[in-house]
Design an enzyme around this catalytic site. Sequence first.
Site, PDB file in Angstrom:
ATOM      1  N   THR A  13      34.456 -31.957  -7.740  1.00 17.98           N
ATOM      2  CA  THR A  13      33.598 -31.648  -6.594  1.00 17.98           C
ATOM      3  C   THR A  13      33.448 -30.148  -6.420  1.00 17.98           C
ATOM      4  O   THR A  13      32.412 -29.664  -5.961  1.00 17.98           O
ATOM      5  CB  THR A  13      34.211 -32.272  -5.319  1.00 17.98           C
ATOM      6  OG1 THR A  13      34.147 -33.686  -5.471  1.00 17.98           O
ATOM      7  CG2 THR A  13      33.469 -31.881  -4.067  1.00 17.98           C
ATOM      8  N   SER A  63      36.559 -36.188 -12.048  1.00 19.54           N
ATOM      9  CA  SER A  63      37.920 -36.434 -12.546  1.00 19.54           C
ATOM     10  C   SER A  63      38.312 -37.909 -12.582  1.00 19.54           C
ATOM     11  O   SER A  63      39.302 -38.272 -13.209  1.00 19.54           O
ATOM     12  CB  SER A  63      38.955 -35.614 -11.779  1.00 19.54           C
ATOM     13  OG  SER A  63      39.276 -36.197 -10.549  1.00 19.54           O
ATOM     14  N   THR A  96      39.516 -33.660  -7.308  1.00 16.55           N
ATOM     15  CA  THR A  96      40.690 -34.051  -6.521  1.00 16.55           C
ATOM     16  C   THR A  96      41.208 -35.454  -6.879  1.00 16.55           C
ATOM     17  O   THR A  96      42.385 -35.747  -6.657  1.00 16.55           O
ATOM     18  CB  THR A  96      40.377 -34.051  -5.002  1.00 16.55           C
ATOM     19  OG1 THR A  96      39.291 -34.953  -4.752  1.00 16.55           O
ATOM     20  CG2 THR A  96      40.023 -32.674  -4.504  1.00 16.55           C
ATOM     21  N   ASP A  97      40.317 -36.312  -7.406  1.00 13.29           N
ATOM     22  CA  ASP A  97      40.684 -37.726  -7.505  1.00 13.29           C
ATOM     23  C   ASP A  97      41.860 -38.027  -8.437  1.00 13.29           C
ATOM     24  O   ASP A  97      42.662 -38.922  -8.149  1.00 13.29           O
ATOM     25  CB  ASP A  97      39.457 -38.568  -7.903  1.00 13.29           C
ATOM     26  CG  ASP A  97      38.486 -38.725  -6.735  1.00 13.29           C
ATOM     27  OD1 ASP A  97      38.881 -38.430  -5.590  1.00 13.29           O
ATOM     28  OD2 ASP A  97      37.337 -39.129  -6.962  1.00 13.29           O
TER      29      ASP A  97
HETATM   30  C1  SIN Z   1      36.466 -35.594  -8.735  1.00  9.35           C
HETATM   31  O1  SIN Z   1      37.641 -35.916  -8.577  1.00  9.35           O
HETATM   32  O2  SIN Z   1      36.045 -35.051  -9.764  1.00  9.35           O
HETATM   33  C2  SIN Z   1      35.470 -35.860  -7.656  1.00  9.35           C
HETATM   34  C3  SIN Z   1      36.057 -35.842  -6.311  1.00  9.35           C
HETATM   35  C4  SIN Z   1      36.626 -34.508  -5.918  1.00  9.35           C
HETATM   36  O3  SIN Z   1      36.760 -33.570  -6.682  1.00  9.35           O
HETATM   37  O4  SIN Z   1      36.935 -34.399  -4.704  1.00  9.35           O
END
Ligand code: SIN
Length: 325
Positions: A13, A63, A96-97
């Site tokens: 993100t 991710s 974050t995922d």
């Molecule tokens: C991801 O994990 O690539 C998408 C979600 C995020 O980064 O918050």
Amino acid sequence: MLKKIVFLGTGGTIAGTAAHAGDNVGYTAAQVGVGQLLRAIPSLQQALGDQGFMSEQVAQVDSKDMGWAHWRNLAQRIQHHLSQPAVDSVVVAHGTDTLEETAFFLSLVLPQQLLVEKSVVLTCAMRPASSLAPDGPQNVLDAVAVARSADLHGVLVVCAGSVHCARDVQKVHPYRLNAFDSGDAGPLAYVEEGWVRRLHAYPAMEMPVSDFSIDALSKDAWPRVEIITSYAGATGATVRALCAAPGGTEQPVQGIVVAGTGNGTIHEDLESALREVQARGVRVVRSTRCAYGSVVVGAVDSDFPDSQGLSPVKARIALMLELMS
Ligand code: SIN
């Protein structure tokens, strides 16, 4: 003399864009290159001074789609950069995922002699780069402060002013900016106006660390370890289906991590299926689906070893690497 930092981009993100600046959920992750992202943070240039920054795009993915090839490549690039005497830290921009999984994987496979004196700082964002008020730029600046800190080393995660260690960190919220938590262990430090306030030392690993050679990690034939959850009404059907003879090019299941109820307890039907497959050579590890705490050893009489405090996703990585070594 300022420490030299290398920035690696992997997507997420933090590199995402939406059609409207007010849209913080309907965006596409992994759209903006890491160099462009960094150049858009004016105070970053100031923070880095004459040193400037060196960046490399190692991947460009949401991710949730991280795979073994991404991890292996990322670990190789980090090892390469940290092995340069002039480089003190690597900052990784990541989604974050699955950030907690990548961080834990890196903490197990990167050479420990590099991690005792240098740092790998993973950072991220909950809002896309196109947001009216993106959180990525501040997270990157905080990651730089942590990368520069003489007090912190190893694989670290920085988000919303908190610093976490790879072993304990977990994403706990799908939306709020402060999306990460280290459970009972708490964060290692806070970053406040560019200052790092350390609370704890980096914990010593509580599990044996094998001597992995990152280059020897196979690109595609990593052991297959699955995670299943125990819940009211769980049966052994999923386990039996998973461990039936694989068809086509599918790899056989070599390990199962059970996210047990409470103190790692498992529904009796599921447990008996797990015993059956364990007897046929499948490794079974017991973890807990509780967000906090870890399985209290001795309280449950079980044939399955516990995950030594690791969450199910991290226990899976540890088992996978153990099966590989
Ligand atoms: C991801 O994990 O690539 C998408 C979600 C995020 O980064 O918050």
